[in-house]
Design a protein around this motif. Structure first.
Motif, PDB file in Angstrom:
ATOM      1  N   TYR A  87       0.813  -1.226   0.000  1.00  0.00           N
ATOM      2  CA  TYR A  87       0.000   0.000   0.000  1.00  0.00           C
ATOM      3  C   TYR A  87       0.845   1.275   0.000  1.00  0.00           C
ATOM      4  O   TYR A  87       0.550   2.231   0.714  1.00  0.00           O
ATOM      5  CB  TYR A  87      -0.973  -0.010   1.186  1.00  0.00           C
ATOM      6  N   THR A 136      -4.388  -7.818   3.849  1.00  0.00           N
ATOM      7  CA  THR A 136      -5.426  -7.263   2.998  1.00  0.00           C
ATOM      8  C   THR A 136      -5.878  -5.918   3.560  1.00  0.00           C
ATOM      9  O   THR A 136      -5.300  -5.418   4.528  1.00  0.00           O
ATOM     10  CB  THR A 136      -6.610  -8.247   2.859  1.00  0.00           C
ATOM     11  N   ARG A 137      -6.872  -5.327   2.941  1.00  0.00           N
ATOM     12  CA  ARG A 137      -7.350  -4.026   3.389  1.00  0.00           C
ATOM     13  C   ARG A 137      -8.862  -3.959   3.244  1.00  0.00           C
ATOM     14  O   ARG A 137      -9.478  -4.796   2.563  1.00  0.00           O
ATOM     15  CB  ARG A 137      -6.711  -2.898   2.573  1.00  0.00           C
ATOM     16  N   ILE A 163      -5.451  -6.723   8.607  1.00  0.00           N
ATOM     17  CA  ILE A 163      -6.294  -5.869   7.770  1.00  0.00           C
ATOM     18  C   ILE A 163      -5.856  -4.415   7.943  1.00  0.00           C
ATOM     19  O   ILE A 163      -5.857  -3.877   9.048  1.00  0.00           O
ATOM     20  CB  ILE A 163      -7.783  -6.026   8.133  1.00  0.00           C
ATOM     21  N   HIS A 164      -5.503  -3.795   6.836  1.00  0.00           N
ATOM     22  CA  HIS A 164      -5.073  -2.405   6.837  1.00  0.00           C
ATOM     23  C   HIS A 164      -6.225  -1.505   6.396  1.00  0.00           C
ATOM     24  O   HIS A 164      -7.190  -1.959   5.767  1.00  0.00           O
ATOM     25  CB  HIS A 164      -3.886  -2.215   5.897  1.00  0.00           C
ATOM     26  N   LEU A 165      -6.109  -0.227   6.720  1.00  0.00           N
ATOM     27  CA  LEU A 165      -7.076   0.780   6.265  1.00  0.00           C
ATOM     28  C   LEU A 165      -8.503   0.391   6.632  1.00  0.00           C
ATOM     29  O   LEU A 165      -9.441   0.622   5.866  1.00  0.00           O
ATOM     30  CB  LEU A 165      -6.956   0.988   4.751  1.00  0.00           C
ATOM     31  N   ALA A 166      -8.660  -0.197   7.806  1.00  0.00           N
ATOM     32  CA  ALA A 166      -9.950  -0.793   8.155  1.00  0.00           C
ATOM     33  C   ALA A 166     -10.539  -0.288   9.460  1.00  0.00           C
ATOM     34  O   ALA A 166     -11.647  -0.694   9.823  1.00  0.00           O
ATOM     35  CB  ALA A 166      -9.803  -2.314   8.237  1.00  0.00           C
TER      36      ALA A 166
END
Length: 273
Positions: A87, A136-137, A163-166
Motif C-alpha cells: 500500500y 489485505t485491506r 487488515i489495513h485501512l480498516a
C-alpha cells in the motif's frame, strides 16, 4: 541520481534499517507521508535537506518533485510508511519515473503488521492453528478490491488476517467475519504502533467495534484477527513446530549431499560449487 523508495517502518525513529538511515543522512530532498509518519524519523535527515510532506499532493505532483530532484542531480528519498511492498503506491510512482527515464530502487522497511505482532508479543503463525497470514485491506473511499479478494474468501481459510485501512469499518468487518471465525475469535487493533500515542485494543469479534468507537480511532491502525492471537487457545489447541521437536531425526541434516566428497564436513560443498 537514483530515486530511492525507502520503508520508514511503523514510525519509531529507531526502527529504520541502517541503510534507510544512511540514505536519509545523505539525502538532499526527502518526501514523506506526514499523515502516518512520526516526525522523529525526520531527525535522521541532515540539516538543510528539503523536506516535502506528501499528504496533500497527488501522484503527479509527487512525481514532479522526484523528477526535478533527479534533473538537478540531487540525492532524493521517497519515504513510505511501513514497508514499500504494501500500500505504498510504488507501482504507480515507479511507472511514472520509468516514463520520465528516471532510475529508482526500493529499500525495505519494517511492516506495520509485523510491528503490531511484536507489540502484542504474538506469533501470527502457530502450529495447528494458523500457518498463513493474509495481508489485505478494507475498501471504502478507495480503489475497489479486485474480484475474488472478498474478505469472506480469505476468512474461509482460517488464516490470521492483518487488515489495513480498516479501523473505521471494524463493526462491519467483524459482522462479516463472525460466521467464519466465531464471535469469540480474538482481535487486536494496534494504533500508531511504536509511535507516541500508540494504543492497543484487545477484544473479540463480538466486542472490538465498541472499543474502537469508544477510542475514536480513525486512521493509522492495523487490525489483526485469528485464533493465534489468543495465548490460552494457542497453548490448549496448538501443536509445536516439527523443526525443533525432540523426535525429529537431525542426523539426516548432516548427511553428505549428492556429489559431496567422502568425509566432507557438514555444510561443505563439492569443488566448483
Amino acid at each position: 541520481m537514483t530515486v530511492r523508495f525507502v520503508g520508514a517502518g511503523p514510525g519509531a525513529a529507531d526502527l529504520l534499517t541502517l541503510r534507510a538511515v544512511a540514505l536519509l543522512e545523505a539525502a538532499d530532498v526527502v518526501l514523506y507521508p506526514g499523515t502516518y509518519l512520526d516526525a522523529e524519523v525526520l531527525g535522521h535527515c541532515r540539516d538543510g535537506a528539503r523536506l516535502v510532506d506528501t499528504q496533500d499532493l497527488d501522484l503527479d505532483q509527487i512525481t514532479a518533485v522526484l523528477v526535478a530532484a533527479h534533473t538537478d542531480d540531487l540525492e532524493v528519498v521517497r519515504l513510505t510508511s511501513g514497508d514499500p511492498s504494501l500500500y505504498s503506491a510504488v507501482h504507480e510512482q515507479g511507472s511514472r519515473l520509468d516514463a520520465a527515464g528516471v532510475p529508482w530502487e526500493v529499500v525495505p522497511g519494517v511492516p506495520s503488521y509485523a510491528a503490531a505482532a511484536a507489540r502484542l508479543g504474538r506469533e501470527l503463525t502457530v502450529p495447528l492453528l494458523a500457518q498463513s497470514v493474509v495481508l489485505t485491506r478494507a475498501q471504502a473511499r478507495s480503489t475497489a478490491m479486485p474480484a475474488g479478494e472478498e474478505l469472506e474468501a480469505f476468512a474461509r481459510t482460517g488464516a490470521t488476517l492483518a487488515i489495513h485501512l480498516a479501523v473505521t469499518r471494524v463493526r462491519e468487518l467483524a459482522a462479516r467475519l463472525v460466521p467464519h471465525y466465531g464471535a469469540a475469535c480474538p482481535v487486536a487493533v494496534v494504533f500508531r504502533v511504536s509511535q507516541p500515542g500508540e494504543l492497543v485494543l484487545r477484544g473479540t469479534l463480538a466486542d472490538v467495534a465498541d472499543a474502537v468507537e469508544e477510542a475514536g480511532l480513525r486512521q493509522a491502525a492495523v487490525v489483526l484477527v485469528g485464533p493465534a492471537l489468543d495465548p490460552a487457545a494457542a497453548g490448549r489447541d496448538a501443536g509445536e513446530s516439527y523443526l525443533y521437536a525432540p523426535s525429529r531425526d537431525r542426523a539426516a541434516k548432516h548427511a553428505p549431499g549428492p556429489g559431496a566428497p567422502s568425509g566432507a564436513p557438514p555444510g561443505s560443498r563439492p569443488p566448483g560449487m
